[in-house]
Design a protein around this motif. Sequence first.
Motif, PDB file in Angstrom:
ATOM      1  N   VAL A 251      28.381 -25.260  -3.802  1.00  0.00           N
ATOM      2  CA  VAL A 251      29.773 -25.319  -3.289  1.00  0.00           C
ATOM      3  C   VAL A 251      31.137 -24.550  -4.359  1.00  0.00           C
ATOM      4  CG1 VAL A 251      30.352 -28.040  -4.418  1.00  0.00           C
ATOM      5  CG2 VAL A 251      31.905 -26.716  -2.218  1.00  0.00           C
ATOM      6  N   SER A 252      31.906 -23.585  -4.218  1.00  0.00           N
ATOM      7  CA  SER A 252      32.656 -22.904  -4.784  1.00  0.00           C
ATOM      8  C   SER A 252      33.902 -23.028  -4.702  1.00  0.00           C
ATOM      9  CB  SER A 252      31.657 -22.921  -5.595  1.00  0.00           C
ATOM     10  OG  SER A 252      31.861 -21.054  -4.480  1.00  0.00           O
ATOM     11  N   PRO A 253      34.768 -22.489  -5.258  1.00  0.00           N
ATOM     12  CA  PRO A 253      35.856 -22.669  -4.269  1.00  0.00           C
ATOM     13  C   PRO A 253      36.312 -21.247  -3.539  1.00  0.00           C
ATOM     14  CG  PRO A 253      36.181 -22.605  -7.142  1.00  0.00           C
ATOM     15  CD  PRO A 253      34.827 -22.193  -7.077  1.00  0.00           C
ATOM     16  N   ILE A 254      35.185 -20.561  -3.775  1.00  0.00           N
ATOM     17  CA  ILE A 254      35.079 -19.736  -2.294  1.00  0.00           C
ATOM     18  C   ILE A 254      33.898 -20.026  -1.086  1.00  0.00           C
ATOM     19  CG2 ILE A 254      35.848 -17.628  -4.027  1.00  0.00           C
ATOM     20  CD1 ILE A 254      32.409 -16.338  -3.526  1.00  0.00           C
ATOM     21  N   GLY A 255      32.878 -21.147  -1.300  1.00  0.00           N
ATOM     22  CA  GLY A 255      32.448 -20.936  -0.057  1.00  0.00           C
ATOM     23  C   GLY A 255      31.317 -22.279  -0.900  1.00  0.00           C
ATOM     24  N   VAL A 256      30.168 -22.409   0.447  1.00  0.00           N
ATOM     25  CA  VAL A 256      29.787 -23.421   0.789  1.00  0.00           C
ATOM     26  C   VAL A 256      27.704 -23.490   0.939  1.00  0.00           C
ATOM     27  CG1 VAL A 256      31.427 -25.680   0.632  1.00  0.00           C
ATOM     28  CG2 VAL A 256      30.381 -24.388   3.419  1.00  0.00           C
ATOM     29  N   ARG A 257      27.094 -23.451   0.750  1.00  0.00           N
ATOM     30  CA  ARG A 257      25.525 -24.164   1.214  1.00  0.00           C
ATOM     31  C   ARG A 257      24.645 -25.225   1.069  1.00  0.00           C
ATOM     32  NH1 ARG A 257      20.369 -22.869  -1.042  1.00  0.00           N
ATOM     33  NH2 ARG A 257      19.193 -21.210   0.122  1.00  0.00           N
ATOM     34  N   ALA A 258      24.010 -25.706   2.005  1.00  0.00           N
ATOM     35  CA  ALA A 258      23.529 -26.705   2.554  1.00  0.00           C
ATOM     36  C   ALA A 258      22.068 -26.411   2.785  1.00  0.00           C
ATOM     37  CB  ALA A 258      24.120 -27.252   3.249  1.00  0.00           C
ATOM     38  N   ALA A 259      21.021 -26.481   1.675  1.00  0.00           N
ATOM     39  CA  ALA A 259      19.687 -26.352   2.325  1.00  0.00           C
ATOM     40  C   ALA A 259      19.082 -27.456   2.793  1.00  0.00           C
ATOM     41  CB  ALA A 259      19.210 -25.603   1.092  1.00  0.00           C
ATOM     42  N   TYR A 260      18.165 -27.140   4.276  1.00  0.00           N
ATOM     43  CA  TYR A 260      17.671 -28.780   3.862  1.00  0.00           C
ATOM     44  C   TYR A 260      16.021 -28.419   5.011  1.00  0.00           C
ATOM     45  CZ  TYR A 260      20.433 -27.302   8.518  1.00  0.00           C
ATOM     46  OH  TYR A 260      20.684 -27.242   9.498  1.00  0.00           O
ATOM     47  N   THR A 261      15.129 -30.135   5.190  1.00  0.00           N
ATOM     48  CA  THR A 261      13.963 -29.455   5.625  1.00  0.00           C
ATOM     49  C   THR A 261      14.330 -30.412   6.564  1.00  0.00           C
ATOM     50  OG1 THR A 261      13.356 -28.861   3.071  1.00  0.00           O
ATOM     51  CG2 THR A 261      11.650 -29.590   4.634  1.00  0.00           C
ATOM     52  N   ALA A 262      13.210 -29.857   7.990  1.00  0.00           N
ATOM     53  CA  ALA A 262      13.542 -30.716   9.080  1.00  0.00           C
ATOM     54  C   ALA A 262      11.860 -31.089   8.968  1.00  0.00           C
ATOM     55  CB  ALA A 262      13.561 -29.733  10.045  1.00  0.00           C
ATOM     56  N   ASP A 263      11.614 -32.694   9.830  1.00  0.00           N
ATOM     57  CA  ASP A 263      10.058 -32.969   9.577  1.00  0.00           C
ATOM     58  C   ASP A 263       9.655 -31.881  11.202  1.00  0.00           C
ATOM     59  OD1 ASP A 263      11.296 -34.464  11.149  1.00  0.00           O
ATOM     60  OD2 ASP A 263      10.843 -36.106  11.091  1.00  0.00           O
ATOM     61  N   LYS A 264       9.863 -31.292  11.813  1.00  0.00           N
ATOM     62  CA  LYS A 264       8.944 -30.951  12.763  1.00  0.00           C
ATOM     63  C   LYS A 264       9.293 -29.534  12.687  1.00  0.00           C
ATOM     64  CE  LYS A 264       9.727 -34.639  16.009  1.00  0.00           C
ATOM     65  NZ  LYS A 264       9.551 -34.715  17.628  1.00  0.00           N
ATOM     66  N   ALA A 265       8.344 -28.205  12.848  1.00  0.00           N
ATOM     67  CA  ALA A 265       8.098 -26.901  13.325  1.00  0.00           C
ATOM     68  C   ALA A 265       9.189 -26.744  14.140  1.00  0.00           C
ATOM     69  CB  ALA A 265       6.765 -26.792  12.899  1.00  0.00           C
ATOM     70  N   LEU A 266       9.903 -25.530  14.171  1.00  0.00           N
ATOM     71  CA  LEU A 266      10.066 -24.652  15.439  1.00  0.00           C
ATOM     72  C   LEU A 266       9.768 -24.106  15.590  1.00  0.00           C
ATOM     73  CD1 LEU A 266      14.352 -24.427  15.691  1.00  0.00           C
ATOM     74  CD2 LEU A 266      12.703 -22.948  17.146  1.00  0.00           C
ATOM     75  N   VAL A 267       9.783 -23.694  17.142  1.00  0.00           N
ATOM     76  CA  VAL A 267       8.537 -22.793  17.869  1.00  0.00           C
ATOM     77  C   VAL A 267       9.298 -22.108  18.926  1.00  0.00           C
ATOM     78  CG1 VAL A 267       6.702 -22.002  19.665  1.00  0.00           C
ATOM     79  CG2 VAL A 267       6.482 -23.944  17.820  1.00  0.00           C
ATOM     80  N   TRP A 268       9.602 -20.453  18.854  1.00  0.00           N
ATOM     81  CA  TRP A 268      10.664 -19.577  18.978  1.00  0.00           C
ATOM     82  C   TRP A 268       9.952 -19.513  20.398  1.00  0.00           C
ATOM     83  CZ3 TRP A 268      15.337 -20.584  17.161  1.00  0.00           C
ATOM     84  CH2 TRP A 268      15.599 -21.214  15.767  1.00  0.00           C
ATOM     85  N   SER A 269      10.618 -19.312  21.373  1.00  0.00           N
ATOM     86  CA  SER A 269      10.694 -17.969  22.842  1.00  0.00           C
ATOM     87  C   SER A 269      10.062 -17.240  22.919  1.00  0.00           C
ATOM     88  CB  SER A 269      11.525 -18.785  23.723  1.00  0.00           C
ATOM     89  OG  SER A 269      12.398 -17.781  23.642  1.00  0.00           O
ATOM     90  N   ALA A 319       4.173 -28.077   9.768  1.00  0.00           N
ATOM     91  CA  ALA A 319       4.985 -29.034  10.554  1.00  0.00           C
ATOM     92  C   ALA A 319       6.426 -29.321   9.974  1.00  0.00           C
ATOM     93  CB  ALA A 319       4.103 -30.518  10.466  1.00  0.00           C
ATOM     94  N   ILE A 320       6.828 -28.149   9.244  1.00  0.00           N
ATOM     95  CA  ILE A 320       8.368 -28.479   8.739  1.00  0.00           C
ATOM     96  C   ILE A 320       9.192 -27.029   9.243  1.00  0.00           C
ATOM     97  CG2 ILE A 320       7.668 -29.667   7.056  1.00  0.00           C
ATOM     98  CD1 ILE A 320       7.776 -27.795   4.965  1.00  0.00           C
ATOM     99  N   ALA A 321      10.206 -27.208   9.330  1.00  0.00           N
ATOM    100  CA  ALA A 321      11.245 -25.943   8.891  1.00  0.00           C
ATOM    101  C   ALA A 321      12.623 -25.749   7.801  1.00  0.00           C
ATOM    102  CB  ALA A 321      12.178 -26.417  10.701  1.00  0.00           C
ATOM    103  N   LEU A 322      12.158 -25.409   7.239  1.00  0.00           N
ATOM    104  CA  LEU A 322      13.003 -24.492   5.881  1.00  0.00           C
ATOM    105  C   LEU A 322      14.592 -23.939   6.802  1.00  0.00           C
ATOM    106  CD1 LEU A 322      10.875 -23.932   3.701  1.00  0.00           C
ATOM    107  CD2 LEU A 322      11.502 -26.073   3.878  1.00  0.00           C
ATOM    108  N   CYS A 323      15.948 -25.018   6.986  1.00  0.00           N
ATOM    109  CA  CYS A 323      17.040 -24.450   7.303  1.00  0.00           C
ATOM    110  C   CYS A 323      17.732 -24.148   5.909  1.00  0.00           C
ATOM    111  CB  CYS A 323      17.970 -25.763   7.996  1.00  0.00           C
ATOM    112  SG  CYS A 323      16.663 -26.232   8.928  1.00  0.00           S
TER     113      CYS A 323
END
Length: 353
Positions: A251-269, A319-323
Amino acid sequence: MSDLFDYKKEMSELRFTEIQKKALAEAAASAARGTAKRRRPVFRTALIAAVMAAVLAVGAGAAGVLPSPAEIFAPLFGGAAAQTEVIDKIGYPIGASDTVDGITISADAIMGDKYNAVIVYTISRDDGKRFFPQGKSLDNQMLIMDGFGGLGCIEGGSHGSAWFVDEDPGDDRIQYVEAVNMDYPVTKATVNATFYGLRYWEEGMDDAKTLYAGRWYLHYEVDYEDCSVRLGGGETFSQDGLNFTIDEVTVSPIGVRAAYTADKALVWSDAPSGRQDPEDTRQMERYLDNVEILLTKTDGTVLTLDNCGGKIMSNEEKAIALCTKSRVLDEIIPLEDMASISVGGVVYEIPHD
């Protein structure tokens, strides 16, 4: 492919005709219609905005005295004393410019942190005449800036938004503002910005028309100090049938960023480009949109940062997704005015030292 889905998702959210959406996709750089001092984001996509990979720059040795960053950013992001003090601390003048056929594009100033940056360009007529034809303004037409604001600055993707500001519809200039959120930390780099022309749409038009043609090239260096603080790492939360682990919050005076990992992979159509499968929409909501980010100020005000751009990198083998979710704030908020930030319900106090 997460980048492709980011692109399709953002395109589906635009409120333009199908013809306009197609032209926007071909533009390869985003712009937006807007009124003075109001922000109108268009694209927040890792695919197209990768060409904006970092419109970051400072110290481009232009002749003469450059305007202070506060003069440039305060009208756009707040001009209170505390905000101006932050801008003076983290903002830098640029001064790089190029002129083609009587139209000058100049990179005025930048302010940034570890992952986010804002840069302001001015587009002006050298003859001093009215920038828009008589009767035309940002209120009755949408502008599109073609080109690549920071192509070649860094490797890796980004997402962001861009908008135009016209403080005086009768004068010879407008401003073009780019807000960029990077995938990787950047504080030093070289920018080779390219703009191909300025086009416009009006209601009833089938296609965009050229307002000012030309190719403008701006070259300058990045060298600024990171103004963000890092929070978290290892905390968990669960929602929508997924378990998430927070990797980093900045976090800063101009912006924010969150990085997190989900425990399931995501398969796109395999939906065709430009079309969004309903199941992909639902999945995007589970992994990104529904992960709430709240910023609480010391006066008790709570800002819901639900207009974040984001990216998902799915790893089926692990079997993860980095978001990641990030955005530039609508106003400058000094760190001492921030009390805490919450990601998925996990609350982090913001240090003031």
